[in-house]
Motif scaffolding. Structure first.
Motif, PDB file in Angstrom:
ATOM      1  N   ASP A  76       7.586  25.388  -9.773  1.00  0.00           N
ATOM      2  CA  ASP A  76       7.211  26.481  -8.864  1.00  0.00           C
ATOM      3  C   ASP A  76       5.712  26.730  -8.824  1.00  0.00           C
ATOM      4  OD1 ASP A  76       9.823  26.990  -8.034  1.00  0.00           O
ATOM      5  OD2 ASP A  76      10.216  28.273  -9.762  1.00  0.00           O
ATOM      6  N   ARG A  77       5.017  26.472  -9.913  1.00  0.00           N
ATOM      7  CA  ARG A  77       3.571  26.724  -9.959  1.00  0.00           C
ATOM      8  C   ARG A  77       2.750  25.525  -9.486  1.00  0.00           C
ATOM      9  NH1 ARG A  77       5.129  29.159 -14.883  1.00  0.00           N
ATOM     10  NH2 ARG A  77       4.279  27.425 -16.049  1.00  0.00           N
ATOM     11  N   THR A  78       3.439  24.464  -9.082  1.00  0.00           N
ATOM     12  CA  THR A  78       2.739  23.271  -8.596  1.00  0.00           C
ATOM     13  C   THR A  78       2.866  23.192  -7.079  1.00  0.00           C
ATOM     14  OG1 THR A  78       3.213  22.072 -10.640  1.00  0.00           O
ATOM     15  CG2 THR A  78       2.631  20.753  -8.713  1.00  0.00           C
ATOM     16  N   SER A  79       1.734  23.082  -6.415  1.00  0.00           N
ATOM     17  CA  SER A  79       1.755  23.012  -4.950  1.00  0.00           C
ATOM     18  C   SER A  79       1.694  21.562  -4.484  1.00  0.00           C
ATOM     19  CB  SER A  79       0.562  23.777  -4.369  1.00  0.00           C
ATOM     20  OG  SER A  79      -0.657  23.091  -4.654  1.00  0.00           O
ATOM     21  N   VAL A  80       2.124  21.355  -3.262  1.00  0.00           N
ATOM     22  CA  VAL A  80       2.040  20.031  -2.636  1.00  0.00           C
ATOM     23  C   VAL A  80       0.583  19.574  -2.580  1.00  0.00           C
ATOM     24  CG1 VAL A  80       2.305  18.828  -0.423  1.00  0.00           C
ATOM     25  CG2 VAL A  80       4.171  20.260  -1.312  1.00  0.00           C
ATOM     26  N   ARG A  81      -0.300  20.507  -2.307  1.00  0.00           N
ATOM     27  CA  ARG A  81      -1.726  20.160  -2.238  1.00  0.00           C
ATOM     28  C   ARG A  81      -2.237  19.667  -3.601  1.00  0.00           C
ATOM     29  NH1 ARG A  81      -5.332  20.630   1.407  1.00  0.00           N
ATOM     30  NH2 ARG A  81      -3.996  21.912   2.737  1.00  0.00           N
ATOM     31  N   GLN A  82      -1.853  20.342  -4.674  1.00  0.00           N
ATOM     32  CA  GLN A  82      -2.276  19.911  -6.012  1.00  0.00           C
ATOM     33  C   GLN A  82      -1.780  18.493  -6.329  1.00  0.00           C
ATOM     34  OE1 GLN A  82      -0.502  23.228  -8.137  1.00  0.00           O
ATOM     35  NE2 GLN A  82      -2.523  23.909  -8.821  1.00  0.00           N
TER      36      GLN A  82
ATOM     37  N   ALA B 150       0.837  -1.213   0.000  1.00  0.00           N
ATOM     38  CA  ALA B 150       0.000   0.000   0.000  1.00  0.00           C
ATOM     39  C   ALA B 150       0.864   1.252   0.000  1.00  0.00           C
ATOM     40  CB  ALA B 150      -0.920  -0.004   1.224  1.00  0.00           C
ATOM     41  N   ASP B 151       1.990   1.208   0.749  1.00  0.00           N
ATOM     42  CA  ASP B 151       2.903   2.347   0.778  1.00  0.00           C
ATOM     43  C   ASP B 151       3.559   2.561  -0.587  1.00  0.00           C
ATOM     44  OD1 ASP B 151       2.493   2.987   3.458  1.00  0.00           O
ATOM     45  OD2 ASP B 151       3.954   1.511   4.128  1.00  0.00           O
ATOM     46  N   ILE B 152       3.958   1.449  -1.202  1.00  0.00           N
ATOM     47  CA  ILE B 152       4.576   1.536  -2.529  1.00  0.00           C
ATOM     48  C   ILE B 152       3.586   2.122  -3.521  1.00  0.00           C
ATOM     49  CG2 ILE B 152       5.508   0.175  -4.453  1.00  0.00           C
ATOM     50  CD1 ILE B 152       6.626  -1.753  -2.298  1.00  0.00           C
ATOM     51  N   ASP B 153       2.338   1.708  -3.431  1.00  0.00           N
ATOM     52  CA  ASP B 153       1.307   2.190  -4.345  1.00  0.00           C
ATOM     53  C   ASP B 153       1.089   3.694  -4.192  1.00  0.00           C
ATOM     54  OD1 ASP B 153      -1.037   1.854  -6.171  1.00  0.00           O
ATOM     55  OD2 ASP B 153      -2.121   2.491  -4.382  1.00  0.00           O
ATOM     56  N   VAL B 154       0.971   4.175  -2.962  1.00  0.00           N
ATOM     57  CA  VAL B 154       0.705   5.596  -2.757  1.00  0.00           C
ATOM     58  C   VAL B 154       1.934   6.429  -3.132  1.00  0.00           C
ATOM     59  CG1 VAL B 154       1.344   5.793  -0.306  1.00  0.00           C
ATOM     60  CG2 VAL B 154      -0.448   7.269  -1.246  1.00  0.00           C
ATOM     61  N   LYS B 155       3.130   5.916  -2.868  1.00  0.00           N
ATOM     62  CA  LYS B 155       4.343   6.635  -3.262  1.00  0.00           C
ATOM     63  C   LYS B 155       4.402   6.785  -4.781  1.00  0.00           C
ATOM     64  CE  LYS B 155       8.445   6.365  -1.554  1.00  0.00           C
ATOM     65  NZ  LYS B 155       9.760   5.900  -1.063  1.00  0.00           N
ATOM     66  N   MET B 156       4.077   5.719  -5.482  1.00  0.00           N
ATOM     67  CA  MET B 156       4.107   5.775  -6.943  1.00  0.00           C
ATOM     68  C   MET B 156       3.031   6.719  -7.466  1.00  0.00           C
ATOM     69  SD  MET B 156       5.570   5.074  -9.719  1.00  0.00           S
ATOM     70  CE  MET B 156       6.814   3.946  -9.097  1.00  0.00           C
ATOM     71  N   ARG B 157       1.856   6.714  -6.844  1.00  0.00           N
ATOM     72  CA  ARG B 157       0.808   7.649  -7.263  1.00  0.00           C
ATOM     73  C   ARG B 157       1.269   9.092  -7.095  1.00  0.00           C
ATOM     74  NH1 ARG B 157      -3.005   4.913  -3.949  1.00  0.00           N
ATOM     75  NH2 ARG B 157      -3.526   6.914  -2.998  1.00  0.00           N
ATOM     76  N   ILE B 158       1.954   9.375  -5.994  1.00  0.00           N
ATOM     77  CA  ILE B 158       2.466  10.728  -5.753  1.00  0.00           C
ATOM     78  C   ILE B 158       3.530  11.080  -6.788  1.00  0.00           C
ATOM     79  CG2 ILE B 158       3.824  12.142  -4.149  1.00  0.00           C
ATOM     80  CD1 ILE B 158       2.331  10.651  -1.856  1.00  0.00           C
ATOM     81  N   LEU B 159       4.436  10.157  -7.068  1.00  0.00           N
ATOM     82  CA  LEU B 159       5.488  10.404  -8.064  1.00  0.00           C
ATOM     83  C   LEU B 159       4.892  10.688  -9.439  1.00  0.00           C
ATOM     84  CD1 LEU B 159       8.050   7.667  -6.989  1.00  0.00           C
ATOM     85  CD2 LEU B 159       8.522  10.129  -7.066  1.00  0.00           C
ATOM     86  N   LEU B 160       3.931   9.870  -9.835  1.00  0.00           N
ATOM     87  CA  LEU B 160       3.301  10.042 -11.153  1.00  0.00           C
ATOM     88  C   LEU B 160       2.516  11.352 -11.221  1.00  0.00           C
ATOM     89  CD1 LEU B 160       2.132   6.369 -11.799  1.00  0.00           C
ATOM     90  CD2 LEU B 160       3.951   7.601 -13.015  1.00  0.00           C
ATOM     91  N   ALA B 161       1.850  11.695 -10.132  1.00  0.00           N
ATOM     92  CA  ALA B 161       1.096  12.954 -10.096  1.00  0.00           C
ATOM     93  C   ALA B 161       2.049  14.145 -10.178  1.00  0.00           C
ATOM     94  CB  ALA B 161       0.259  13.023  -8.824  1.00  0.00           C
ATOM     95  N   ALA B 162       3.140  14.080  -9.427  1.00  0.00           N
ATOM     96  CA  ALA B 162       4.114  15.171  -9.448  1.00  0.00           C
ATOM     97  C   ALA B 162       4.715  15.329 -10.839  1.00  0.00           C
ATOM     98  CB  ALA B 162       5.214  14.909  -8.422  1.00  0.00           C
ATOM     99  N   LYS B 163       5.057  14.217 -11.467  1.00  0.00           N
ATOM    100  CA  LYS B 163       5.646  14.271 -12.809  1.00  0.00           C
ATOM    101  C   LYS B 163       4.674  14.918 -13.792  1.00  0.00           C
ATOM    102  CE  LYS B 163       6.816  10.260 -14.676  1.00  0.00           C
ATOM    103  NZ  LYS B 163       6.492   9.787 -16.031  1.00  0.00           N
ATOM    104  N   LYS B 164       3.423  14.519 -13.722  1.00  0.00           N
ATOM    105  CA  LYS B 164       2.399  15.068 -14.610  1.00  0.00           C
ATOM    106  C   LYS B 164       2.237  16.575 -14.403  1.00  0.00           C
ATOM    107  CE  LYS B 164      -2.586  14.801 -15.487  1.00  0.00           C
ATOM    108  NZ  LYS B 164      -3.845  14.112 -15.124  1.00  0.00           N
ATOM    109  N   LEU B 165       2.161  17.001 -13.148  1.00  0.00           N
ATOM    110  CA  LEU B 165       1.907  18.415 -12.858  1.00  0.00           C
ATOM    111  C   LEU B 165       3.138  19.286 -13.097  1.00  0.00           C
ATOM    112  CD1 LEU B 165      -0.332  17.998  -9.699  1.00  0.00           C
ATOM    113  CD2 LEU B 165      -1.044  18.771 -11.966  1.00  0.00           C
ATOM    114  N   PHE B 166       4.326  18.782 -12.744  1.00  0.00           N
ATOM    115  CA  PHE B 166       5.540  19.559 -13.014  1.00  0.00           C
ATOM    116  C   PHE B 166       5.714  19.768 -14.521  1.00  0.00           C
ATOM    117  CE2 PHE B 166       7.758  17.816  -8.942  1.00  0.00           C
ATOM    118  CZ  PHE B 166       7.046  18.711  -8.163  1.00  0.00           C
TER     119      PHE B 166
END
Length: 198
Positions: free
Chosen positions: A26-32, A4-20
């Motif tokens: 700089d225009r991407t927030s942690v909340r986004q 479950a931890d691996i899954d959520v970490k990967m979701r965060i990584l993929l989301a960050a990559k998409k938004l960055f």
């Protein structure tokens, strides 16, 4: 680490990559990022220690460092150039988001460039050395090493998805293999490799 931890970490990584890639670091927030990943906002600090470390983690997770490190430095210039063209275009084709993030970071000269350079400079150094060696051997013909290197690196780094530059052309429907063949032919023709080396 639990699944479950691996899954959520990967979701965060993929989301960050998409938004960055879409709107910049700089225009991407942690909340986004957490909203995109459907994750608790505190988890970026918990797993990565903040947004900066999350950015660096993208390169640990997705940048093909091992593949680049495995390219033999003693390859012949022509074969080396062909391999690097294939590796870079494959990376750009398979991970357009991270490729575009790298482009933006260099263009904006951000504080994160040093970390990116540690990963990409070994490859650019190889290209530079192969250009020089190829010219010495008569495999390549060009005047200025600076012009040749800039032309080759720019061709390989041009972002495939730059809608501002390519909007008049429509969607690119070429396959990865077609892009590799076209780009290899374009670069090698510019470098004028000798017939016996082809």
């Amino acid at each position: 680490m639990k699944a479950a931890d691996i899954d959520v970490k990967m979701r965060i990584l993929l989301a960050a990559k998409k938004l960055f890639a879409a709107q910049g670091f700089d225009r991407t927030s942690v909340r986004q990022i957490c909203e995109e990943a459907c994750a608790n906002v505190a988890l970026i600090s918990y797993y990565f220690g903040g947004k900066d470390n999350l950015f660096f983690a993208l390169f640990e997770a997705f940048f093909p460092s091992r593949g680049i490190a495995s390219i033999a430095q003693d390859m012949e210039p022509l074969e080396g150039m062909k391999l690097v063209i294939r590796e870079l275009l494959t990376f750009r084709y398979q991970d357009a988001e991270l490729s575009y993030i790298i482009q933006c970071e260099f263009a904006l000269h951000t504080p994160r460039i040093e970390m990116i350079q540690e990963r990409v400079l070994p490859l650019w150094h190889l290209i530079y050395q192969w250009l020089l060696k190829g010219r010495e051997q008569g495999v390549f013909e060009f005047g200025s090493i600076h012009t040749a290197f800039t032309a080759v690196s720019s061709t390989l780094l041009f972002p495939k998805g730059n809608i501002h530059m390519l909007v008049f052309m429509g969607k690119d429907t070429t396959t990865l293999e077609e892009q590799i063949a076209d780009t290899t032919a374009f670069i090698l023709k510019a470098l004028k490799p000798s017939k016996q080396a082809e």
